[in-house]
Design a protein around this motif. Structure first.
Motif, mmCIF file in Angstrom:
data_model
loop_
_atom_site.group_PDB
_atom_site.id
_atom_site.type_symbol
_atom_site.label_atom_id
_atom_site.label_comp_id
_atom_site.label_asym_id
_atom_site.label_seq_id
_atom_site.Cartn_x
_atom_site.Cartn_y
_atom_site.Cartn_z
ATOM 1 N N ASN A 148 0.807 10.435 -9.428
ATOM 2 C CA ASN A 148 0.103 10.374 -10.705
ATOM 3 C C ASN A 148 -1.316 10.937 -10.660
ATOM 4 O OD1 ASN A 148 1.930 8.800 -12.737
ATOM 5 N ND2 ASN A 148 2.202 7.846 -10.739
ATOM 6 N N GLY A 149 -1.622 11.661 -9.595
ATOM 7 C CA GLY A 149 -2.892 12.388 -9.534
ATOM 8 C C GLY A 149 -4.128 11.559 -9.261
ATOM 9 N N PHE A 150 -3.961 10.391 -8.658
ATOM 10 C CA PHE A 150 -5.125 9.593 -8.267
ATOM 11 C C PHE A 150 -5.586 10.045 -6.892
ATOM 12 C CE2 PHE A 150 -3.053 6.899 -11.359
ATOM 13 C CZ PHE A 150 -4.094 6.285 -12.029
ATOM 14 N N LYS A 151 -6.872 10.220 -6.719
ATOM 15 C CA LYS A 151 -7.411 10.632 -5.416
ATOM 16 C C LYS A 151 -7.601 9.428 -4.498
ATOM 17 C CE LYS A 151 -11.027 13.169 -3.109
ATOM 18 N NZ LYS A 151 -12.210 13.983 -3.178
ATOM 19 N N TRP A 152 -8.021 8.299 -5.062
ATOM 20 C CA TRP A 152 -8.317 7.115 -4.261
ATOM 21 C C TRP A 152 -7.547 5.905 -4.763
ATOM 22 C CZ3 TRP A 152 -12.891 9.620 -6.237
ATOM 23 C CH2 TRP A 152 -13.590 10.358 -5.273
ATOM 24 N N PHE A 153 -7.372 4.964 -3.855
ATOM 25 C CA PHE A 153 -6.944 3.615 -4.212
ATOM 26 C C PHE A 153 -7.639 2.643 -3.277
ATOM 27 C CE2 PHE A 153 -3.888 4.737 -0.941
ATOM 28 C CZ PHE A 153 -3.662 3.559 -0.248
ATOM 29 N N THR A 154 -7.733 1.406 -3.712
ATOM 30 C CA THR A 154 -8.303 0.330 -2.904
ATOM 31 C C THR A 154 -7.620 -0.962 -3.324
ATOM 32 O OG1 THR A 154 -10.385 -0.558 -2.018
ATOM 33 C CG2 THR A 154 -10.277 -0.183 -4.419
ATOM 34 N N THR A 155 -8.120 -2.100 -2.856
ATOM 35 C CA THR A 155 -7.451 -3.364 -3.148
ATOM 36 C C THR A 155 -8.434 -4.516 -3.264
ATOM 37 O OG1 THR A 155 -5.777 -4.937 -2.383
ATOM 38 C CG2 THR A 155 -7.066 -3.829 -0.686
ATOM 39 N N LYS A 196 -0.174 9.251 4.470
ATOM 40 C CA LYS A 196 1.168 9.796 4.248
ATOM 41 C C LYS A 196 1.216 10.795 3.098
ATOM 42 C CE LYS A 196 3.408 5.703 6.061
ATOM 43 N NZ LYS A 196 4.381 4.637 5.881
ATOM 44 N N TYR A 197 0.147 10.836 2.294
ATOM 45 C CA TYR A 197 0.154 11.674 1.090
ATOM 46 C C TYR A 197 -1.091 12.553 1.042
ATOM 47 C CZ TYR A 197 3.792 8.427 -0.131
ATOM 48 O OH TYR A 197 4.942 7.675 -0.104
ATOM 49 N N PRO A 198 -0.901 13.866 1.071
ATOM 50 C CA PRO A 198 -2.053 14.763 1.007
ATOM 51 C C PRO A 198 -2.830 14.566 -0.296
ATOM 52 C CG PRO A 198 0.028 16.005 1.138
ATOM 53 C CD PRO A 198 0.369 14.562 1.115
ATOM 54 N N GLY A 199 -4.141 14.546 -0.173
ATOM 55 C CA GLY A 199 -4.985 14.412 -1.350
ATOM 56 C C GLY A 199 -5.216 12.989 -1.807
ATOM 57 N N VAL A 200 -4.626 12.007 -1.116
ATOM 58 C CA VAL A 200 -4.811 10.601 -1.469
ATOM 59 C C VAL A 200 -5.609 9.933 -0.349
ATOM 60 C CG1 VAL A 200 -3.669 8.378 -1.871
ATOM 61 C CG2 VAL A 200 -2.685 10.467 -2.817
ATOM 62 N N GLU A 201 -6.627 9.182 -0.739
ATOM 63 C CA GLU A 201 -7.460 8.479 0.232
ATOM 64 C C GLU A 201 -7.556 7.006 -0.127
ATOM 65 O OE1 GLU A 201 -11.302 10.325 0.966
ATOM 66 O OE2 GLU A 201 -10.504 12.197 0.142
ATOM 67 N N TYR A 202 -7.674 6.192 0.897
ATOM 68 C CA TYR A 202 -7.935 4.778 0.696
ATOM 69 C C TYR A 202 -9.447 4.597 0.701
ATOM 70 C CZ TYR A 202 -8.210 -0.225 1.450
ATOM 71 O OH TYR A 202 -8.513 -1.543 1.327
ATOM 72 N N PHE A 232 0.818 -1.220 0.000
ATOM 73 C CA PHE A 232 0.000 0.000 0.000
ATOM 74 C C PHE A 232 0.846 1.261 0.000
ATOM 75 C CE2 PHE A 232 -3.669 -2.433 2.066
ATOM 76 C CZ PHE A 232 -4.283 -2.653 0.851
ATOM 77 N N GLU A 233 1.992 1.214 0.683
ATOM 78 C CA GLU A 233 2.872 2.394 0.660
ATOM 79 C C GLU A 233 3.285 2.706 -0.771
ATOM 80 O OE1 GLU A 233 6.004 1.287 3.357
ATOM 81 O OE2 GLU A 233 4.653 1.407 5.095
ATOM 82 N N ARG A 234 3.615 1.678 -1.534
ATOM 83 C CA ARG A 234 4.011 1.861 -2.930
ATOM 84 C C ARG A 234 2.821 2.341 -3.771
ATOM 85 N NH1 ARG A 234 8.430 -0.525 -5.151
ATOM 86 N NH2 ARG A 234 8.790 0.137 -7.266
ATOM 87 N N THR A 235 1.651 1.780 -3.487
ATOM 88 C CA THR A 235 0.437 2.160 -4.210
ATOM 89 C C THR A 235 0.060 3.605 -3.920
ATOM 90 O OG1 THR A 235 -0.327 -0.133 -4.062
ATOM 91 C CG2 THR A 235 -1.971 1.542 -4.648
ATOM 92 N N ALA A 236 0.110 3.987 -2.656
ATOM 93 C CA ALA A 236 -0.240 5.362 -2.273
ATOM 94 C C ALA A 236 0.744 6.355 -2.883
ATOM 95 C CB ALA A 236 -0.262 5.498 -0.751
ATOM 96 N N LEU A 237 2.012 6.015 -2.901
ATOM 97 C CA LEU A 237 3.011 6.880 -3.535
ATOM 98 C C LEU A 237 2.697 7.049 -5.017
ATOM 99 C CD1 LEU A 237 5.673 8.469 -3.602
ATOM 100 C CD2 LEU A 237 6.863 6.279 -3.908
ATOM 101 N N TYR A 238 2.400 5.950 -5.696
ATOM 102 C CA TYR A 238 2.055 6.025 -7.116
ATOM 103 C C TYR A 238 0.812 6.900 -7.316
ATOM 104 C CZ TYR A 238 1.047 4.807 -11.914
ATOM 105 O OH TYR A 238 0.804 4.885 -13.259
ATOM 106 N N ALA A 239 -0.177 6.701 -6.474
ATOM 107 C CA ALA A 239 -1.404 7.506 -6.568
ATOM 108 C C ALA A 239 -1.075 8.988 -6.410
ATOM 109 C CB ALA A 239 -2.407 7.061 -5.504
ATOM 110 N N HIS A 240 -0.257 9.300 -5.441
ATOM 111 C CA HIS A 240 0.136 10.691 -5.182
ATOM 112 C C HIS A 240 0.895 11.282 -6.373
ATOM 113 C CE1 HIS A 240 1.524 14.183 -2.944
ATOM 114 N NE2 HIS A 240 2.762 13.875 -3.293
#
Length: 162
Positions: A90-97, A120-126, A80-88
């Motif tokens: 690349n402009g993704f607001k959300w991620f899930t699994t 850990k990343y502003p503007g990113v939500e799970y 998830f840390e890697r996913t959240a970083l990628y989201a941050h």
């Protein structure tokens, strides 16, 4: 899961980062299943590194921990840390699994790792969603049967093969 996200008006990208999957042949099978499904659905697929050495480094000392224990938390956190970083980045607001859909996983453990990483990343939500309803479970089995997806027999990590 993808159908449900589309019905909610969300665009979907598959982000494949699973350095826990062992052996490499198993990893390749699971990755190719995701690539085929992404192509079939016309959605983007992002292939992240197979960072197996980092996964084994982080899991050192946890080899005999039980399923749903601290090793699983570490594994979710790493991915998830890697996913959240990628989201941050690349402009993704959300991620899930898809891990949150599995009856073999602790939904609270999965979601807690996702939320910790997103924080850990502003503007990113799970995106927390109840994927384990009977309706969602039935639909998952229908899709699996229709598309004849490979059925994995373990979570993926070498320690769960015991």
């Amino acid at each position: 899961m993808i159908e449900e996200m589309h019905s909610q008006g969300l665009d979907v990208t598959i982000f494949f980062y699973n350095p826990n999957i062992h052996p490499r042949k198993e990893y390749d099978i699971r990755k190719q299943e995701n690539v085929k499904y992404a192509n079939r659905m016309g959605i983007p697929f992002v292939d992240c590194d197979y960072d197996v050495d980092e996964w084994y480094s982080r899991s050192k000392g946890m080899e005999f921990k039980p399923e749903r224990g601290s090793r699983c938390t570490m594994c979710f956190d790493m991915r998830f840390e890697r996913t959240a970083l990628y989201a941050h980045e690349n402009g993704f607001k959300w991620f899930t699994t898809t891990n949150a859909t599995s009856r073999w996983k602790d939904e609270n453990q999965v979601n807690s790792s996702g939320m910790r990483s997103a924080n850990k990343y502003p503007g990113v939500e799970y995106w927390v969603y109840d994927w384990q309803t009977q309706t969602m479970t039935d639909r998952k089995y229908e899709i699996n049967a229709k598309h004849k997806f490979y059925k994995q027999e373990y979570c993926g990590c070498s320690y769960s093969l015991r």
